[in-house]
Design an enzyme around this catalytic site. Structure first.
Site, PDB file in Angstrom:
ATOM      1  N   LYS A 187       0.838  -1.214   0.000  1.00 45.49           N
ATOM      2  CA  LYS A 187       0.000   0.000   0.000  1.00 45.49           C
ATOM      3  C   LYS A 187       0.867   1.257   0.000  1.00 45.49           C
ATOM      4  O   LYS A 187       0.613   2.194  -0.739  1.00 45.49           O
ATOM      5  CB  LYS A 187      -0.917   0.037   1.246  1.00 45.49           C
ATOM      6  CG  LYS A 187      -1.954  -1.076   1.288  1.00 45.49           C
ATOM      7  CD  LYS A 187      -2.969  -0.854   2.404  1.00 45.49           C
ATOM      8  CE  LYS A 187      -2.380  -0.939   3.800  1.00 45.49           C
ATOM      9  NZ  LYS A 187      -1.816  -2.254   4.158  1.00 45.49           N
ATOM     10  N   ARG A 206      -9.261   1.182   9.471  1.00 46.78           N
ATOM     11  CA  ARG A 206      -8.958  -0.236   9.671  1.00 46.78           C
ATOM     12  C   ARG A 206     -10.030  -0.931  10.514  1.00 46.78           C
ATOM     13  O   ARG A 206      -9.853  -2.084  10.880  1.00 46.78           O
ATOM     14  CB  ARG A 206      -7.623  -0.366  10.387  1.00 46.78           C
ATOM     15  CG  ARG A 206      -6.438  -0.588   9.453  1.00 46.78           C
ATOM     16  CD  ARG A 206      -5.186  -0.392  10.275  1.00 46.78           C
ATOM     17  NE  ARG A 206      -4.119  -1.276   9.957  1.00 46.78           N
ATOM     18  CZ  ARG A 206      -2.947  -0.866   9.465  1.00 46.78           C
ATOM     19  NH1 ARG A 206      -2.745   0.391   9.175  1.00 46.78           N
ATOM     20  NH2 ARG A 206      -1.982  -1.730   9.275  1.00 46.78           N
ATOM     21  N   ARG A 230      11.812  -7.739   5.287  1.00 44.06           N
ATOM     22  CA  ARG A 230      11.848  -6.285   5.156  1.00 44.06           C
ATOM     23  C   ARG A 230      12.777  -5.709   6.225  1.00 44.06           C
ATOM     24  O   ARG A 230      12.785  -6.163   7.366  1.00 44.06           O
ATOM     25  CB  ARG A 230      10.433  -5.730   5.338  1.00 44.06           C
ATOM     26  CG  ARG A 230      10.358  -4.225   5.258  1.00 44.06           C
ATOM     27  CD  ARG A 230       8.965  -3.749   4.955  1.00 44.06           C
ATOM     28  NE  ARG A 230       8.104  -3.735   6.136  1.00 44.06           N
ATOM     29  CZ  ARG A 230       6.876  -3.217   6.136  1.00 44.06           C
ATOM     30  NH1 ARG A 230       6.363  -2.736   5.031  1.00 44.06           N
ATOM     31  NH2 ARG A 230       6.148  -3.243   7.235  1.00 44.06           N
ATOM     32  N   ARG A 248      11.583  -4.119  12.026  1.00 43.99           N
ATOM     33  CA  ARG A 248      10.532  -3.652  12.925  1.00 43.99           C
ATOM     34  C   ARG A 248      10.033  -4.828  13.761  1.00 43.99           C
ATOM     35  O   ARG A 248       9.906  -5.938  13.251  1.00 43.99           O
ATOM     36  CB  ARG A 248       9.352  -3.098  12.099  1.00 43.99           C
ATOM     37  CG  ARG A 248       9.527  -1.663  11.674  1.00 43.99           C
ATOM     38  CD  ARG A 248       8.527  -1.211  10.627  1.00 43.99           C
ATOM     39  NE  ARG A 248       7.151  -1.645  10.846  1.00 43.99           N
ATOM     40  CZ  ARG A 248       6.133  -1.339  10.020  1.00 43.99           C
ATOM     41  NH1 ARG A 248       6.355  -0.598   8.957  1.00 43.99           N
ATOM     42  NH2 ARG A 248       4.918  -1.759  10.258  1.00 43.99           N
ATOM     43  N   ARG A 264      -1.002  -9.849  12.729  1.00 46.90           N
ATOM     44  CA  ARG A 264      -1.496  -8.667  12.001  1.00 46.90           C
ATOM     45  C   ARG A 264      -2.458  -9.090  10.888  1.00 46.90           C
ATOM     46  O   ARG A 264      -3.451  -8.421  10.619  1.00 46.90           O
ATOM     47  CB  ARG A 264      -0.320  -7.886  11.395  1.00 46.90           C
ATOM     48  CG  ARG A 264       0.485  -7.132  12.439  1.00 46.90           C
ATOM     49  CD  ARG A 264       1.821  -6.653  11.897  1.00 46.90           C
ATOM     50  NE  ARG A 264       1.715  -5.606  10.908  1.00 46.90           N
ATOM     51  CZ  ARG A 264       2.701  -5.235  10.101  1.00 46.90           C
ATOM     52  NH1 ARG A 264       3.874  -5.837  10.166  1.00 46.90           N
ATOM     53  NH2 ARG A 264       2.529  -4.263   9.247  1.00 46.90           N
TER      54      ARG A 264
HETATM   55  P1  AMP Z   1       1.305  -0.150   9.085  1.00 50.04           P
HETATM   56  O1  AMP Z   1       2.623   0.486   8.910  1.00 50.04           O
HETATM   57  O2  AMP Z   1       0.187   0.534   8.335  1.00 50.04           O
HETATM   58  O3  AMP Z   1       1.309  -1.637   8.820  1.00 50.04           O
HETATM   59  O4  AMP Z   1       0.911   0.028  10.638  1.00 50.04           O
HETATM   60  C1  AMP Z   1       1.749  -0.497  11.643  1.00 50.04           C
HETATM   61  C2  AMP Z   1       0.969  -0.588  12.938  1.00 50.04           C
HETATM   62  O5  AMP Z   1       0.489   0.715  13.317  1.00 50.04           O
HETATM   63  C3  AMP Z   1      -0.287  -1.450  12.873  1.00 50.04           C
HETATM   64  O6  AMP Z   1      -0.006  -2.832  13.040  1.00 50.04           O
HETATM   65  C4  AMP Z   1      -1.087  -0.872  14.040  1.00 50.04           C
HETATM   66  O7  AMP Z   1      -0.565  -1.307  15.291  1.00 50.04           O
HETATM   67  C5  AMP Z   1      -0.785   0.612  13.918  1.00 50.04           C
HETATM   68  N1  AMP Z   1      -1.768   1.284  13.033  1.00 50.04           N
HETATM   69  C6  AMP Z   1      -1.548   1.859  11.814  1.00 50.04           C
HETATM   70  N2  AMP Z   1      -2.672   2.366  11.306  1.00 50.04           N
HETATM   71  C7  AMP Z   1      -3.645   2.108  12.226  1.00 50.04           C
HETATM   72  C8  AMP Z   1      -5.041   2.343  12.282  1.00 50.04           C
HETATM   73  N3  AMP Z   1      -5.692   2.940  11.283  1.00 50.04           N
HETATM   74  N4  AMP Z   1      -5.705   1.925  13.397  1.00 50.04           N
HETATM   75  C9  AMP Z   1      -5.087   1.320  14.412  1.00 50.04           C
HETATM   76  N5  AMP Z   1      -3.785   1.028  14.414  1.00 50.04           N
HETATM   77  C10 AMP Z   1      -3.058   1.420  13.332  1.00 50.04           C
END
Ligand code: AMP
Length: 213
Positions: free
Chosen positions: A13, A88, A127, A160, A171
């Protein structure tokens, strides 16, 4: 263009968001990056968010909705935006509807990136990320020039916590349970555009331009 990017974690994304941003000259609003910044800066919200993020759980809606609302009220998103990683959950989708109502605008696209769990796990577990500038590498397909060192800023690369295999699996479960049901909501509004998560990176820009017009 006012777009939400949806798809499982690791489907690409972020990469697509930045290409579309360059193509159409609109900003990307990435909740993951905003939350990681809050964790790095050890803000009040960052301290809470970090506990959820390292386990692969969603940060509470109240915190995320507040951060997004604040960002969406800034003038640069008035001519278009790409939301990456938000909404989400149903509560977040309701909050987004309320924000857009308040601004008197509507979404124009929900770009849904499709990719299998096997490919996602293999991608995310290899990654490596730069904790300083956010650049992202892959040990096989996009390694840094010097092992373990960021090409852009020279910082030491990290894996990470939430890119470790068991956390990735969690996740994905969270995504299936809370996020995937939103496809029905946006599908019923005729907003969904499906796209493969496996298009080669050097072809992506032309591919997305052809898809989105
Ligand atoms: P991402 O980089 O988008 O995969 O996000 C990494 C982590 O950030 C996720 O696994 C969640 O813990 C948190 N996170 C990111 N976006 C959201 C969201 N819209 N709602 C809740 N947690 C989020």
């Amino acid at each position: 263009m006012r777009m939400v990017l949806m798809g499982p974690p690791g489907s690409g994304k972020g990469t697509r968001a930045h290409i579309i941003s360059d193509l159409y000259g609109i900003p990307v609003v990435t909740t993951g990056d905003m939350l990681r910044e809050a964790v790095r800066d050890e803000t009040e919200f960052g301290k809470i968010a970090g506990k959820y993020m390292s386990k692969g759980d969603l940060v509470p809606d109240k915190i995320v909705n507040g951060i997004v609302r604040e960002r969406m009220m800034k003038p640069d998103v008035q001519d278009g935006f790409i939301l990456d990683g938000f909404p989400r959950s149903k509560t977040q989708a309701d909050a987004l509807d309320a924000i857009l109502d308040e601004l008197g605008i509507e979404l124009t696209h929900v770009l849904f990136v499709v990719l299998s769990d096997d490919v996602i796990i293999q991608r995310l577990s290899k990654r490596r990320s730069c904790p300083k500038c956010g650049a992202v590498y892959h040990l096989e397909s996009a390694p840094p020039k010097q092992k373990g060192v960021c090409d852009v800023c020279g910082a030491q690369l990290i894996q990470r916590d939430d890119d470790k295999e068991e956390v990735i699996r969690h996740r994905l479960e969270v995504y299936r349970e809370l996020t995937e049901p939103l496809l029905e909501r946006y599908g019923s509004r005729g907003l969904i555009v499906e796209t493969s998560g496996e298009v080669a990176i050097d072809e992506l820009s032309a591919y997305l331009k052809a898809l989105l017009g």
